[in-house]
Design an enzyme around this catalytic site. Sequence first.
Site, PDB file in Angstrom:
ATOM      1  N   GLU A  38       0.967  -1.166  -0.104  1.00 20.11           N
ATOM      2  CA  GLU A  38      -0.028   0.020  -0.084  1.00 20.11           C
ATOM      3  C   GLU A  38       0.741   1.429   0.147  1.00 20.11           C
ATOM      4  O   GLU A  38       2.137   1.149   0.322  1.00 20.11           O
ATOM      5  CB  GLU A  38      -1.045  -0.106   1.278  1.00 20.11           C
ATOM      6  CG  GLU A  38      -0.354   0.180   2.632  1.00 20.11           C
ATOM      7  CD  GLU A  38      -1.208  -0.044   3.865  1.00 20.11           C
ATOM      8  OE1 GLU A  38      -2.049  -0.330   3.600  1.00 20.11           O
ATOM      9  OE2 GLU A  38      -0.684   0.449   4.769  1.00 20.11           O
TER      10      GLU A  38
ATOM     11  N   GLU B 158      -5.665  -0.870  10.245  1.00 18.86           N
ATOM     12  CA  GLU B 158      -6.021  -2.457  10.582  1.00 18.86           C
ATOM     13  C   GLU B 158      -6.908  -2.415  11.920  1.00 18.86           C
ATOM     14  O   GLU B 158      -6.797  -1.362  12.470  1.00 18.86           O
ATOM     15  CB  GLU B 158      -4.534  -3.227  10.760  1.00 18.86           C
ATOM     16  CG  GLU B 158      -3.846  -2.691  11.823  1.00 18.86           C
ATOM     17  CD  GLU B 158      -2.632  -3.721  11.883  1.00 18.86           C
ATOM     18  OE1 GLU B 158      -2.633  -4.768  11.691  1.00 18.86           O
ATOM     19  OE2 GLU B 158      -1.555  -3.153  12.394  1.00 18.86           O
TER      20      GLU B 158
END
Length: 673
Positions: free
Chosen positions: A200, A288
């Site tokens: 990412e 996350e």
Amino acid sequence: MFSKILIANRGEIACRIMRTAKRLGIKTVAVYSDADRDAVHVDMADEAVNVGPAAAADSYLVIDKIIAAAKETGAEAIHPGYGFLSENPAFAKALQKEKITFIGPNPHAIEAMGDKIESKKLAAEAGVNTVPGYMGVIEDAKEAIKIADDIGYPVMIKASAGGGGKGMRIAYSSEEVEEGFNASKSEAKSSFGDDRVFIEKFVEEPRHIEIQVLGDKHGNVIHLVERECSIQRRNQKVLEEAPSPFLDEKTREAMGKQSIELAKAVDYDSAGTVEFIVDKDKNFYFLEMNTRLQVEHPVTELITGIDLVEQMFKVADGEKLEIKQKDVKINGSAIEARVYAEDPSRNFLPSTGRLVRYRPPETGEENGVTVRIDTGVEEGGEISIYYDPMIAKLVTHAPTRIEAVEAMGRALDAFAIDGFRHNIPFLAALMRHPRWREGDISTKFIAEEYPEGFEAPLPEGETRDVLISVAAAIDHLSNARRRNITQQMLGEPVTFAEERVVELGGASERVSVTPGSEDSDESLVIAFTGEGKGRKIELNSNWWFGDPVWQGTIDGKPVAVQVRAILNGHALTYEGVEVSARVYTAREAELMALMPIKEPPDTSKMLLCPMPGMVVSLAVEEGQTVAAGETLCVVEAMKMENVLKAERDATVSKILAEPGDSLNVDAVIMEFE
């Protein structure tokens, strides 16, 4: 409520969970490996069961052994702590099958949020801001490079099943992607048994800010505001605080709302944390969700007054949340420092050994300031190569952030550990760092401020004066003690007028010691008679030899200085400064100036192991010519792989280690011509 629970963990988090359980009248069961037979959490529990060899893969991570221990002892529920089995859905499902309550979220939530690729997809569907990136499984380094080129550099390579900084690399070029991809897969396989990685966009000047959420089994979810965790090294948190000094109420509310929406999307029913990366303009992106209790949960507990472990017990037992969102208030500021067995001067590489001395600062509340320590070690214990090198979590809470920072600095100065290298001097130096004190931080803080690694600062200004004064006071006490021990000049007072030379880290200062203003042996005045002529400092302390921390007041200010005896002097540590202090008479100083200086051995033609660890692989052979920056070998320590590279062009003359060898720090791996 449960009558007996088992804690499927070790160390400080096992002890932390037991404290709440005991307060609630719940009996506790500990599990332990062969290496932890004499551990603190074993002694603290009502019962304890051995679950196998030292390696976690053969003990703490074996689901069948944990379940067998619960059945053997009649435990109704299991709290997994963090790490180990805490985010393993197979464990939660196995407990369901055995009708043992899992003190954590439901297996569906763990599965949904445990896979970083799938969790980002779910977050996007729930309307949570996400970082641009490629969420699919990447097959090889070639594909990784193509994806990174498309996203744009820098990129973050992360293990899908990762956590704690393992399996994570930042790449600024295609070459770094190839190296980082292979290293991340290898670390991920070793640490989690899952080598999938994803890529990412890496947000520059980022802050790491997380939202604590709490849900029950009746659809209720609240958030307990945020924690700032931006001070990191190797993607491992070092300092955490709550609340963040950066967020405004509008951003806090938006982040909290999105966190609740994500939790509701997976029917979340326990304590959990939604982590975000936040840029300089307060744009935030989902990283996350950790479906467990976080290491840094104490700062949230101190600013909200809510015991998260207690709430996890109640929710697991089926109770509804009694706390409403409107009940959550921010009270003051809290800071947590992770005390690690690691060497900051060697780029924070792990250190292991026996705790020859472990004397933490006093805990409790005084004048509105709270000091808390969560630990699972004691003096005489050992920091093993098998587990995380954390020694303790030191937490302070005060009405304002700067007061909490000051309290943390004092507590770190009073925290004495001996037997191996640790990071207390580094943490203490951080407490005095202007950027940290101002809250001007990002996840790049340590890399920017300590690009060559941490070196203890030189004693300057007020810090230098304190160290000189304490050294002179200790010398004065030493003179008095010697007279009493030898009975020489018994009954005669120690001469105050004689001048002394204090040598401090290579520099020196002339001082004299005279009685203080108080009519007590504990009060002394140190007068500077050399370059600092005219300055006077008054000390008050009841310190005596054998105490590892000199504590008292200097000009009325509370001060703690760590003291360790060395040849002909004392090693002093204060505010991150570590120096050797020796005190001489004027004549002794003249003679010492004539003494030859012993040169250290030349190790420039050797590759030394920088930390205790195991050789994973060798990249060179004897007789091979290597260039500066070329990989020589890989050493694994605490489940982290460390690539050792050549510092200059050279030829390998001899290799003294093989893959699989366990090495001590400074062991010679290879020699060069």
